[in-house]
Design a protein around this motif. Structure first.
Motif, short mmCIF file in Angstrom:
data_model
loop_
_atom_site.label_atom_id
_atom_site.label_comp_id
_atom_site.label_asym_id
_atom_site.label_seq_id
_atom_site.Cartn_x
_atom_site.Cartn_y
_atom_site.Cartn_z
N THR A 1 3.16 1.54 6.19
CA THR A 1 2.91 1.21 4.67
C THR A 1 1.53 1.67 4.35
N ARG A 2 0.65 1.43 5.13
CA ARG A 2 -0.80 1.96 4.97
C ARG A 2 -0.82 3.43 4.58
N GLY A 3 -0.16 4.35 5.35
CA GLY A 3 -0.25 5.55 5.12
C GLY A 3 0.49 6.00 3.70
N GLY B 1 6.17 7.64 -10.95
CA GLY B 1 5.41 6.50 -10.12
C GLY B 1 6.01 6.16 -8.64
N MET B 2 5.29 5.73 -7.83
CA MET B 2 5.68 5.20 -6.70
C MET B 2 5.68 3.61 -6.32
N ASP B 3 7.09 3.12 -6.27
CA ASP B 3 7.11 1.70 -6.15
C ASP B 3 7.83 1.31 -4.56
N LEU B 4 6.94 0.69 -4.11
CA LEU B 4 7.25 0.07 -2.77
C LEU B 4 8.33 -0.92 -2.67
N GLN B 5 9.20 -0.68 -1.77
CA GLN B 5 10.45 -1.50 -1.65
C GLN B 5 10.43 -2.54 -0.62
N ASP B 6 9.94 -2.08 0.44
CA ASP B 6 9.81 -3.22 1.49
C ASP B 6 8.60 -3.03 2.37
N VAL B 7 7.63 -4.24 2.47
CA VAL B 7 6.43 -3.97 3.01
C VAL B 7 6.80 -4.70 4.57
N ALA C 1 -1.50 -3.21 10.50
CA ALA C 1 -1.54 -2.05 10.79
C ALA C 1 -0.18 -1.50 11.26
N ASP C 2 0.78 -2.49 11.79
CA ASP C 2 2.11 -1.99 12.15
C ASP C 2 3.12 -2.35 11.13
N ALA C 3 2.74 -2.58 9.81
CA ALA C 3 3.88 -2.85 8.90
C ALA C 3 4.32 -1.20 8.38
#
Length: 293
Positions: free
Chosen positions: A105-107, A287-293, A46-48
């Motif tokens: 990150t969740r959002g 596209g959307m690419d996550l860079q940092d989790v 949840a805090d990511a």
């Protein structure tokens, strides 16, 4: 909605409240009745927090990035930072980053698909329009959209046409009269149909569709100043331009392809209307690419 996004949409000729309602409807499809993203809430703390890049996976013209921003703010409120957003109407190459988002990150992942749906589709419309604009470069002809839009998407699709450099035709059935073949049959002729509209709605612009040069001459004699040339070959359109001699604006329509665009424009018509800009457009692959989790 944030005040800056509201002002941006208004400046673009869009109704911010209508856009927000559209965004909320899109999110409701993913999260009906206030449900949760079961995948993201199960796999991500949840805090990511993270950052993601919106990237173009093909060359084209972007549109709808401001609407994508509205999606992220609707999901995350002010707990999202959007940077490096290109202006709508920008031409991009494959691999270009068109926007960056950072926040919980969740959002980010919950908002991802709805944001991409808006931006990819509208960028597809803008990209298709720009291809026609490029084909017509150096001629007097401008590319027009039509009412062949997805239900509920008309304002957004017509906005994307503007982003691609095109011109909007009438928005609905009341802001301009378009007399087509069925109206002509019902009224008893092109001039009878034209006169009927002018009599009933004297302040409304009127365009009349013709299928041959005799109808064109009749309308010019009646004072019609907007005429649509329906499914004519290029030599006939060139002759229509000669006959008209600037007395009316001429729009070419019906059976037109990008390969034929320049040939048609070189006949001297003022506009070329293309339903395919909106009714059968291919999305621009974003596209959307996550860079940092």
């Amino acid at each position: 909605m944030r005040a800056d996004l509201r002002a941006e949409l208004e400046e673009a000729g869009l109704d911010p409240d209508a856009v927000l309602a559209h965004v909320r409807a899109g999110l409701e499809e993913d999260l009906p009745g206030g449900s949760v993203d079961v995948t993201s809430t199960s796999t991500i703390p949840a805090d990511a927090r993270g950052q993601a890049d919106f990237g173009a996976r093909a060359a084209g013209v972007v549109a709808g990035l401001g609407i994508a921003a509205v999606v992220f703010h609707e999901v995350l409120g002010d707990d999202v930072e959007i940077t490096d957003r290109l202006p709508d109407g920008s031409r991009v190459a494959a691999g270009d980053v068109v926007m960056r988002v950072a926040g919980p990150t969740r959002g980010l992942l919950t908002a991802e698909r709805t944001a991409l749906n808006f931006a990819s589709h509208l960028s597809g419309v803008a990209t298709a329009t720009a291809a026609w604009v490029d084909a017509l470069a150096g001629t007097r002809a401008r590319v027009l959209d039509t009412r062949k839009t997805l239900p509920g998407w008309r304002a957004l699709q017509k906005y994307a046409v503007r982003c691609g450099g095109g011109v909007n035709h009438r928005f609905g059935l009341s802001d301009m009269a378009m007399v087509k073949d069925n109206h002509v049959i019902a009224a008893g002729g092109v001039v009878a149909a034209y006169d009927a509209v002018r009599s009933a709605h004297p302040g409304v612009p009127v365009e009349v569709e013709v299928t041959d040069l005799d109808q064109l001459r009749e309308l010019l004699d009646a004072g019609c100043d907007r005429i649509l040339l329906d499914n004519m070959d290029s030599p006939t359109m060139a002759e229509a331009v000669r006959i008209t001699s600037g007395r009316a604006s001429l729009e070419a329509s019906g059976g037109l392809t990008l390969a034929r665009a320049r040939e048609v424009a070189q006949t001297g018509v003022d506009f070329i209307s293309v339903g395919a800009l909106t009714h059968s457009v291919t999305v621009l692959d974003l596209g959307m690419d996550l860079q940092d989790v």
